[in-house]
Design an enzyme around this catalytic site. Structure first.
Site: not given
Length: 391
Positions: A209, A236, A333
């Protein structure tokens, strides 16, 4: 301690609204404004903010040039705002290359209409990014990377339930493991001299991310054209940005990099970037494995694309023949998907704290006892090539 922010934008409306939104949070303090890139460079030096929010397109001195000057003279975490256009995406990637830490799409309607999700996202990004500066000037916090924190779970995770529902062929839900004491995180000194494990792989999957674009570029540009496995990339990133990011990586790498499409057949030496706003999973078995790319309207999975979703799918499709790597990023995540991979016998690596832009996702992996190795970014590609036999 409040995060001190410098807001940079040539639009007085945007400066005012960003400031109002940030100061709704008691942990954030706006200490100044700049109306162009030159003004930003000067105020970064005089005000010494913990972080800066900055528009990409500005008069006098553009955002990319301002980032370069600030990082050269007064290194400060910078969050870029960018328009949702192809040129905006390209400029944002240039800003990240120049040293900006992260970015958000510039959506005037979200700012004007008090979109609650957009407000929370902006506040959380500013705090997380700003605290990177605070941690640098404060005393170093002890690393917990070699002290896994095990949290037993007796019920299936939301990811496992979601995965079972999405994959109609699934008949059981994998329960999270309670402990992985037999696979401790490896220290850096051991990593440098470590040889290939001799394990068999069919797939590499990388999730990241905040800080991911630069981290992925660092790794992928070192891989040879004859890399022996397909690579799945989960970053992301908004839908408007992933085509430009895939194209940029493809232009820089020896391997082929493409934005994943529905029905893509997985091929060795090709990296597939999950499209923004969608999920990426694997269908089929053996040589007939293909990618399933789809819009996910579920509210139970926050990220689109989600590292958890792709990792869980890889666990089902490839069992233990997966090397999964979790790089820099906010949040957790990837942890539940990595748990499922680990149960299948897969290998999990995490980026180490020192080389992360934000030590969130890798820390979640390490603290859960899922990482067999913790690697500095500059060693990931070297270890990867050795591990899969193309070093």
């Amino acid at each position: 301690m409040a995060v001190k922010v410098l807001v940079v934008d040539d639009s007085s409306f945007f400066r005012r609204r960003v400031s109002e939104i940030l100061e709704l949070d008691s942990e954030i303090e706006v200490i100044g404004f700049a109306v162009n890139g030159r003004d930003a460079v000067e105020k970064a030096a005089s005000l010494r903010p913990d972080m800066i929010t900055m528009d990409v397109e500005m008069p006098v001195l553009d955002g990319i040039s301002a980032v370069k000057e600030i990082m050269a003279s007064n290194p400060t975490p910078i969050l870029m705002f960018s328009s949702l256009t192809r040129s905006g995406a390209t400029a944002t990637l240039d800003a990240l290359d120049a040293g900006a830490m992260d970015f958000l799409p510039k959506k005037f309607e979200d700012i004007a209409r008090n979109n609650e999700d957009a407000i929370k996202l902006l506040q959380s990004k500013v705090k997380e990014i700003g605290r990177q500066r605070i941690r640098r000037v404060a005393s170093p916090r002890p690393s917990s990377i070699n002290k896994p924190l095990f949290t037993p779970t007796s019920a299936p995770s939301a990811l496992a339930a979601r995965f079972a529902q999405t994959n109609k062929t699934a008949t059981t839900v994998v329960q999270p493991e309670r402990s992985f004491n037999n696979s401790p995180v490896t220290s850096r000194s051991a990593i440098v001299t470590k040889r290939a494990s001799g394990k068999h792989y069919q797939l590499v999957a990388i999730g990241t991310s905040t800080g991911g674009p630069v981290a992925l570029q660092t790794i992928l540009t070192q891989l040879p054209a004859n890399f022996p496995h397909p690579i799945l990339l989960i970053q992301h990133m908004p839908a408007a940005f992933t085509p430009a990011f895939a194209a940029r990586l493809n232009s820089l790498c020896k391997i082929q990099v493409k934005e994943a499409q529905q029905g893509d057949r997985l091929q060795a030496g090709v990296a597939y970037l999950a499209p923004g706003g969608q999920q990426m999973m694997i269908d089929g078995r053996g040589a007939s494995r293909t990618l399933r790319v789809f819009e996910d309207n579920s509210e139970r999975i926050s990220y689109k694309p989600s590292v958890d979703v792709t990792f869980a799918s890889a666990a089902k499709a490839y069992q233990g023949d997966v090397l999964a790597i979790v790089l820099t990023g906010m949040g957790a995540d990837g942890r539940e998907g990595a748990r499922m991979l680990k149960q299948s016998g897969a290998t999990i690596w995490a980026q180490d704290e020192k080389s992360c832009v934000v030590y969130g996702m890798p820390q979640a992996i390490a603290n859960a006892g899922l990482a067999s190795e913790s690697l500095p970014l500059d060693e990931v590609a070297i270890r990867l090539k050795t591990e899969v036999g193309c070093g």
